[in-house]
Design an enzyme around this catalytic site. Structure first.
Site, PDB file in Angstrom:
ATOM      1  N   GLU A 177       0.838  -1.200   0.000  1.00 22.51           N
ATOM      2  CA  GLU A 177       0.000   0.000   0.000  1.00 22.51           C
ATOM      3  C   GLU A 177       0.876   1.255   0.000  1.00 22.51           C
ATOM      4  OE1 GLU A 177      -3.597   1.981   2.694  1.00 22.51           O
ATOM      5  OE2 GLU A 177      -2.970  -0.094   3.058  1.00 22.51           O
ATOM      6  N   GLY A 207      -6.976   2.292   9.904  1.00 21.91           N
ATOM      7  CA  GLY A 207      -6.418   1.137  10.600  1.00 21.91           C
ATOM      8  C   GLY A 207      -4.914   1.048  10.580  1.00 21.91           C
ATOM      9  N   SER A 208      -4.270   1.731   9.619  1.00 21.98           N
ATOM     10  CA  SER A 208      -2.814   1.643   9.519  1.00 21.98           C
ATOM     11  C   SER A 208      -2.248   2.959   8.998  1.00 21.98           C
ATOM     12  CB  SER A 208      -2.411   0.497   8.579  1.00 21.98           C
ATOM     13  OG  SER A 208      -2.908   0.728   7.261  1.00 21.98           O
TER      14      SER A 208
END
Length: 432
Positions: A177, A207-208
């Site tokens: 990503e 989330g990240s």
């Protein structure tokens, strides 16, 4: 008598010739220039007005929604592709919302597939790669539930007329990503093909969070953990980047940890969370990962900023590595970095702008103390979010004076990882 007969023959031939010319012209006019007959292979291209085009369809299955990007590339064998057009659509909620009833995600996927079909000439459907990559929302699900969702989407893709393979539907590795986002930004700025330095990429999702940049100092490569350094081919060049994704340190996951919650649903336990990072008189509800929490501010004690800073530092302690050399690299920052700068009115919501680490820190102190002039209806989480962002950036190795560029689009193209991932996937098809 011979002359009239001869004239009749010429007249007949003239009518026949005119009819043939009419049929030829009518047929040519009725066929669009950009369509050609017959089936195509994965290497086929569509030609229009002397230009060569290829298409790619990328589904971004995020934690809050599913988005489809339909790209049209102008191809030139001597140069890198040029993005000619992008079609974008989004639906909510994200795939993870259907974890217990995976079949219910079908309607939304089919809706987005229809957008792709209407955006691409039918003659190019079979040669257009169709890909879905899920991000942190599915990474955080139990493996079996995530797999059922992916299998449902995979079956729909195989029934579509597009080019779909076994690897077309997957959960995206956080590192990929980051790399894909880096490719997108540097492609759009033109730095991916030039001889000069590239720009770095910071992304803060729900989330990240990811950091990716191309080191110029060999020492950075030698001293970094081996799994933080990645090399890959793109447009006949080899790129080496420092990249890492911190799962669980996206803004929404971090909020939960700072508030004292757990990622797993409480088993008969309380869903009430009390935090010094919230206004003392605040009481409300907050939903995260399908759990609704009651959240309250802590009664006035020590100053809010200092109390919240202490909580944030404990959550981040030992979890983030300082990236040497990052302070000297020009960076673009995206997602919640952008959104919170908009909330503070530091940048224009449409145009973007620049922000420094110290601006986030100073704003956190003002908001937490209640003296901020930010939007009157600001979120009760704004103090927490700004403290977290300012500490996270410093933990990554950025000094207070470090400035970041904030942009939702570059040259009118969305700055998401989707474009870079599409290039990456199309490159992989060349090796088949």
């Amino acid at each position: 008598m011979k002359r009239p007969k001869l004239a009749g023959v010429f007249l007949l031939l003239g009518v026949l010739l005119a009819y043939l010319m009419f049929v030829k012209n009518h047929y040519s006019a009725s066929r669009p220039d950009h369509l050609t007959p017959h089936h195509r292979t994965a290497d086929s291209r569509t030609t229009a007005a002397g230009r060569s085009f290829r298409y790619g369809v990328m589904f971004d299955a995020g934690s809050t929604g599913t988005r489809v990007h339909i790209f049209r590339f102008q191809m030139d064998s001597k140069e890198a592709p040029r993005l000619d057009h992008e079609t974008f659509r989004a639906i909510k909620p994200g795939l993870s919302a259907y974890a217990d009833e995976p079949h219910k995600c079908s309607d939304g996927i089919l809706q987005l597939l229809q957008v792709a079909k209407s955006s691409i000439p039918p003659s190019s459907w079979t040669s257009t790669p169709l890909v879905l990559k899920a991000t942190a929302g599915l990474r955080l699900l139990p493996g079996e539930k995530a797999q059922h969702l992916l299998d449902t989407v995979r079956a729909l893709f195989l029934e579509s007329p597009f080019l779909s393979r076994d690897d077309s539907v997957s959960i995206m590795d956080g590192t990929d990503e980051g790399i894909s986002g880096w490719i997108t930004v540097n492609f759009l700025t033109g730095d991916l093909h030039g001889d000069g330095p590239t720009v770095g990429m910071l992304d803060l999702g729900g989330g990240s969070t990811q950091i990716t940049f191309s080191p110029q100092d060999e020492k950075t490569i030698q001293t970094s953990p081996i799994d933080y350094i990645r090399s890959f081919q793109m447009f006949n060049n080899t790129h080496t980047v420092y990249t890492h994704s911190y799962l669980g340190l996206g803004l929404m996951s971090a909020r939960l940890a700072i508030l004292g919650g757990m990622d797993a649903p409480p088993l008969g336990g309380s869903t009430e969370l009390v935090s010094p990072c919230l206004p003392a008189d605040f009481s409300g509800s907050w939903e995260h990962a399908d759990i609704t929490y009651t959240v309250k501010g802590q009664k006035a004690g020590e100053p809010v900023y200092e109390a919240c800073l202490n909580k944030v530092e404990k959550v981040l302690y030992g979890k983030v590595m300082k990236a040497s050399e990052a302070a000297e690299v020009d960076f673009y920052a995206f997602s919640y970095y952008y959104d919170r700068a908009v909330d503070l009115e530091v940048i224009d919501e449409q145009q973007g702008g620049t922000v420094t680490v110290s601006q986030y820190t100073d704003a956190a102190k003002r908001v937490c103390s209640g003296s901020s002039s930010a939007r009157p209806l600001q979120s009760p989480f704004l103090c927490l979010d700004l403290v977290y962002i300012s500490v996270l950036l410093q933990e990554l190795g950025f000094p207070p004076s470090k400035q970041f560029k904030l942009a939702r689009t570059i040259n009118q193209v969305e700055t998401s990882w989707a474009l870079g991932a599409t290039f990456h996937y199309m490159e992989s098809l060349k090796n088949l």
